[in-house]
Design a protein around this motif. Structure first.
Motif, mmCIF file in Angstrom:
data_model
loop_
_atom_site.group_PDB
_atom_site.id
_atom_site.type_symbol
_atom_site.label_atom_id
_atom_site.label_comp_id
_atom_site.label_asym_id
_atom_site.label_seq_id
_atom_site.Cartn_x
_atom_site.Cartn_y
_atom_site.Cartn_z
ATOM 1 N N LEU A 67 -2.498 -10.531 7.072
ATOM 2 C CA LEU A 67 -2.497 -9.182 7.614
ATOM 3 C C LEU A 67 -1.095 -8.779 8.054
ATOM 4 O O LEU A 67 -0.639 -7.653 7.805
ATOM 5 C CB LEU A 67 -3.476 -9.088 8.793
ATOM 6 N N GLN A 68 -0.393 -9.701 8.705
ATOM 7 C CA GLN A 68 0.977 -9.410 9.120
ATOM 8 C C GLN A 68 1.857 -9.102 7.918
ATOM 9 O O GLN A 68 2.670 -8.173 7.945
ATOM 10 C CB GLN A 68 1.559 -10.599 9.895
ATOM 11 N N ALA A 69 1.698 -9.893 6.847
ATOM 12 C CA ALA A 69 2.503 -9.676 5.649
ATOM 13 C C ALA A 69 2.209 -8.321 5.024
ATOM 14 O O ALA A 69 3.119 -7.588 4.617
ATOM 15 C CB ALA A 69 2.227 -10.793 4.635
ATOM 16 N N GLU A 70 0.927 -7.959 4.950
ATOM 17 C CA GLU A 70 0.556 -6.685 4.347
ATOM 18 C C GLU A 70 1.074 -5.509 5.164
ATOM 19 O O GLU A 70 1.608 -4.540 4.627
ATOM 20 C CB GLU A 70 -0.960 -6.598 4.209
ATOM 21 N N PHE A 71 0.947 -5.606 6.488
ATOM 22 C CA PHE A 71 1.408 -4.503 7.330
ATOM 23 C C PHE A 71 2.928 -4.418 7.330
ATOM 24 O O PHE A 71 3.496 -3.322 7.404
ATOM 25 C CB PHE A 71 0.880 -4.668 8.754
ATOM 26 N N GLU A 72 3.595 -5.551 7.256
ATOM 27 C CA GLU A 72 5.058 -5.529 7.201
ATOM 28 C C GLU A 72 5.529 -4.785 5.959
ATOM 29 O O GLU A 72 6.480 -4.001 6.001
ATOM 30 C CB GLU A 72 5.602 -6.955 7.200
ATOM 31 N N ARG A 73 4.847 -5.013 4.861
ATOM 32 C CA ARG A 73 5.200 -4.315 3.628
ATOM 33 C C ARG A 73 4.860 -2.833 3.738
ATOM 34 O O ARG A 73 5.632 -1.962 3.317
ATOM 35 C CB ARG A 73 4.461 -4.933 2.449
ATOM 36 N N ASP A 74 3.689 -2.515 4.304
ATOM 37 C CA ASP A 74 3.288 -1.118 4.435
ATOM 38 C C ASP A 74 4.263 -0.325 5.300
ATOM 39 O O ASP A 74 4.502 0.865 5.051
ATOM 40 C CB ASP A 74 1.889 -1.022 5.056
ATOM 41 N N LEU A 75 4.816 -0.976 6.309
ATOM 42 C CA LEU A 75 5.724 -0.285 7.219
ATOM 43 C C LEU A 75 6.980 0.214 6.524
ATOM 44 O O LEU A 75 7.630 1.154 6.994
ATOM 45 C CB LEU A 75 6.107 -1.212 8.382
ATOM 46 N N GLU A 76 7.305 -0.395 5.404
ATOM 47 C CA GLU A 76 8.481 0.039 4.669
ATOM 48 C C GLU A 76 8.308 1.456 4.122
ATOM 49 O O GLU A 76 9.291 2.137 3.827
ATOM 50 C CB GLU A 76 8.768 -0.936 3.521
ATOM 51 N N ASP A 77 7.061 1.904 3.987
ATOM 52 C CA ASP A 77 6.791 3.212 3.403
ATOM 53 C C ASP A 77 6.269 4.227 4.423
ATOM 54 O O ASP A 77 5.775 5.280 4.040
ATOM 55 C CB ASP A 77 5.754 3.080 2.283
ATOM 56 N N LEU A 78 6.370 3.886 5.701
ATOM 57 C CA LEU A 78 5.829 4.781 6.724
ATOM 58 C C LEU A 78 6.895 5.165 7.741
ATOM 59 O O LEU A 78 7.714 4.331 8.127
ATOM 60 C CB LEU A 78 4.668 4.096 7.461
ATOM 61 N N PRO A 79 6.888 6.408 8.207
ATOM 62 C CA PRO A 79 7.777 6.773 9.311
ATOM 63 C C PRO A 79 7.312 6.074 10.584
ATOM 64 O O PRO A 79 6.108 5.953 10.840
ATOM 65 C CB PRO A 79 7.598 8.290 9.418
ATOM 66 N N ARG A 80 8.251 5.591 11.370
ATOM 67 C CA ARG A 80 7.917 4.798 12.547
ATOM 68 C C ARG A 80 7.007 5.556 13.513
ATOM 69 O O ARG A 80 6.159 4.961 14.171
ATOM 70 C CB ARG A 80 9.199 4.377 13.267
ATOM 71 N N ALA A 81 7.161 6.867 13.595
ATOM 72 C CA ALA A 81 6.400 7.657 14.572
ATOM 73 C C ALA A 81 4.969 7.944 14.126
ATOM 74 O O ALA A 81 4.184 8.463 14.910
ATOM 75 C CB ALA A 81 7.119 8.970 14.858
ATOM 76 N N SER A 82 4.635 7.624 12.888
ATOM 77 C CA SER A 82 3.292 7.944 12.397
ATOM 78 C C SER A 82 2.239 7.110 13.121
ATOM 79 O O SER A 82 2.500 6.013 13.624
ATOM 80 C CB SER A 82 3.208 7.694 10.895
ATOM 81 N N HIS A 83 1.013 7.645 13.146
ATOM 82 C CA HIS A 83 -0.093 6.945 13.789
ATOM 83 C C HIS A 83 -0.361 5.614 13.101
ATOM 84 O O HIS A 83 -0.628 4.594 13.754
ATOM 85 C CB HIS A 83 -1.349 7.823 13.746
ATOM 86 N N MET A 142 0.866 -1.176 0.000
ATOM 87 C CA MET A 142 0.000 0.000 0.000
ATOM 88 C C MET A 142 0.898 1.221 0.000
ATOM 89 O O MET A 142 1.497 1.556 1.001
ATOM 90 C CB MET A 142 -0.892 -0.015 1.233
ATOM 91 N N ASN A 143 1.014 1.864 -1.149
ATOM 92 C CA ASN A 143 1.963 2.959 -1.297
ATOM 93 C C ASN A 143 1.276 4.274 -0.936
ATOM 94 O O ASN A 143 0.565 4.861 -1.730
ATOM 95 C CB ASN A 143 2.470 2.992 -2.742
ATOM 96 N N PHE A 144 1.447 4.739 0.285
ATOM 97 C CA PHE A 144 0.782 5.947 0.757
ATOM 98 C C PHE A 144 1.369 7.175 0.088
ATOM 99 O O PHE A 144 2.565 7.281 -0.116
ATOM 100 C CB PHE A 144 0.920 6.073 2.270
ATOM 101 N N SER A 145 0.505 8.114 -0.224
ATOM 102 C CA SER A 145 0.954 9.385 -0.797
ATOM 103 C C SER A 145 -0.105 10.429 -0.519
ATOM 104 O O SER A 145 -1.135 10.163 0.061
ATOM 105 C CB SER A 145 1.182 9.244 -2.309
ATOM 106 N N MET A 146 0.142 11.630 -0.998
ATOM 107 C CA MET A 146 -0.815 12.718 -0.813
ATOM 108 C C MET A 146 -1.737 12.836 -2.016
ATOM 109 O O MET A 146 -2.574 13.724 -2.083
ATOM 110 C CB MET A 146 -0.068 14.037 -0.592
ATOM 111 N N ARG A 147 -1.621 11.947 -2.990
ATOM 112 C CA ARG A 147 -2.471 12.058 -4.161
ATOM 113 C C ARG A 147 -3.876 11.588 -3.826
ATOM 114 O O ARG A 147 -4.054 10.550 -3.196
ATOM 115 C CB ARG A 147 -1.899 11.222 -5.310
ATOM 116 N N PRO A 148 -4.910 12.301 -4.277
ATOM 117 C CA PRO A 148 -6.272 11.992 -3.858
ATOM 118 C C PRO A 148 -7.019 11.031 -4.771
ATOM 119 O O PRO A 148 -8.235 10.919 -4.666
ATOM 120 C CB PRO A 148 -6.935 13.374 -3.888
ATOM 121 N N GLU A 149 -6.328 10.312 -5.676
ATOM 122 C CA GLU A 149 -7.053 9.484 -6.631
ATOM 123 C C GLU A 149 -7.864 8.379 -5.947
ATOM 124 O O GLU A 149 -8.942 8.028 -6.389
ATOM 125 C CB GLU A 149 -6.080 8.814 -7.617
ATOM 126 N N LYS A 150 -7.332 7.798 -4.888
ATOM 127 C CA LYS A 150 -8.008 6.679 -4.244
ATOM 128 C C LYS A 150 -7.948 6.826 -2.736
ATOM 129 O O LYS A 150 -7.081 7.488 -2.194
ATOM 130 C CB LYS A 150 -7.347 5.343 -4.638
#
Length: 318
Positions: free
Chosen positions: A48-64, A1-9
């Motif tokens: 779920l663990q696999a998906e979140f593990e991948r998502d964490l690669e794109d998130l700052p640790r301190a984020s909610h 899940m590649n988080f960004s500020m783009r509002p497409e989805k």
């Protein structure tokens, strides 16, 4: 899940559905941990663990979002460890049941050795069923102990992700193939000492592929190949474990059964190695872009300062 500020989805209902399924299975296993229920809960938890593990690669640790994922991951890991023994015993009992059935249908004449093996399997089945009942009680106690915290953690995940916007992803097939090759490169020679660990290390790739395979044939093929490989390794590991259980009993009557199980384990090991070689070759095939294992940067990360990035702990899925 590649988080960004783009509002497409926005985050789709897929995550909501998975968490809802997970909560339903958790409740059912807390009441009655059936064979199918335990397996389903374990699979959903691992996904779920696999998906979140991948998502964490794109998130700052301190984020909610990252903190919610990390908290859920810690609790999910404890749940998975409680589910593991029950699931393992279910698999072993099923394999012994099938083996006993195959030995019992050999015609009118049944050799004495076969009769002894059938009786030995029956005794072993009863032992494992007793262990299963004990493991089931521990699982129910674990769910009762941590159930509310688990449900709350799931709710916090949904809340944390509900407002997240993310952009389109591309190149997932290449990323997953590269992830597989990265792990495979860490095991240049597969043997009995490391084959099971290799199987655990590629689970994340499989579950990520399964969650996205319906939309892309290439991703679906990756999921199929890795599942085939994991199944072959799992087959060997289960027979090897059963052979060790019988051998450790030191009963003279179990000698023939131990030898039978060891023979099955040896054949399964050769099949697993052959499958590992063939799947590795396919994962390097022409249908997927030839990229180096270290080339995992095709996903464009969100624009953040370098200080925001933190290393993600290496949490291996078993």
């Amino acid at each position: 899940m590649n988080f960004s500020m783009r509002p497409e989805k926005v985050v789709t209902s897929t995550m909501h559905d998975r968490l809802a399924e997970w909560g339903h299975l958790l409740e059912n296993c807390g009441d009655k941990p059936s064979r199918k229920g335990v397996h389903a809960l374990r699979v959903v938890t691992l996904r779920l663990q696999a998906e979140f593990e991948r998502d964490l690669e794109d998130l700052p640790r301190a984020s909610h979002q990252a903190q919610a994922m990390l908290q859920f991951g810690k609790l999910a890991e404890k749940l998975r460890r409680a589910l593991g023994p029950v699931r393992e015993l279910d698999v072993w009992i099923g394999k012994l049941r099938d083996l006993r059935a195959s030995l019992s249908h050999g015609g009118e004449y049944v050799p004495r050795t076969t009769q002894q093996n059938v009786r030995g399997i029956e005794r072993l089945e009863e032992r494992l069923k007793r262990k299963r009942r004990s493991a089931e009680k521990k699982l129910v106690a674990e769910i009762e102990k941590r159930g509310r915290r688990l449900v709350k953690a799931g709710e916090e995940i949904e809340t944390a992700l509900s407002g997240c916007l993310f952009g389109e992803e591309s190149g997932i097939a290449e990323e997953l193939a590269a992830r597989f090759r990265t792990v495979r490169a860490e095991f240049p020679t597969l043997d009995e000492a490391n084959l099971h660990e290799f199987r655990k290390r590629i689970k994340m790739v499989r579950y990520l592929a399964e969650m996205r395979g319906s939309s892309d044939p290439a991703i679906g093929q990756i999921a199929t190949q890795i599942k085939k490989l994991q199944s072959a390794i799992g087959e060997w590991h289960d027979w090897q474990a059963l052979a060790q259980v019988v051998h450790s009993g030191h009963h003279a009557k179990s000698k023939d059964l131990a030898e039978l199980l060891q023979a099955i384990a040896r054949e399964s090991f050769e099949t697993a190695l052959s499958t590992a070689n063939s799947v590795t070759a396919r994962m390097q095939g022409a249908d997927l872009e030839q990229i180096e294992p270290s080339s995992l940067q095709h996903r464009s990360p969100p624009a953040r300062s370098e200080d925001d990035w933190a290393a993600v702990e290496d949490r291996k899925l078993a």
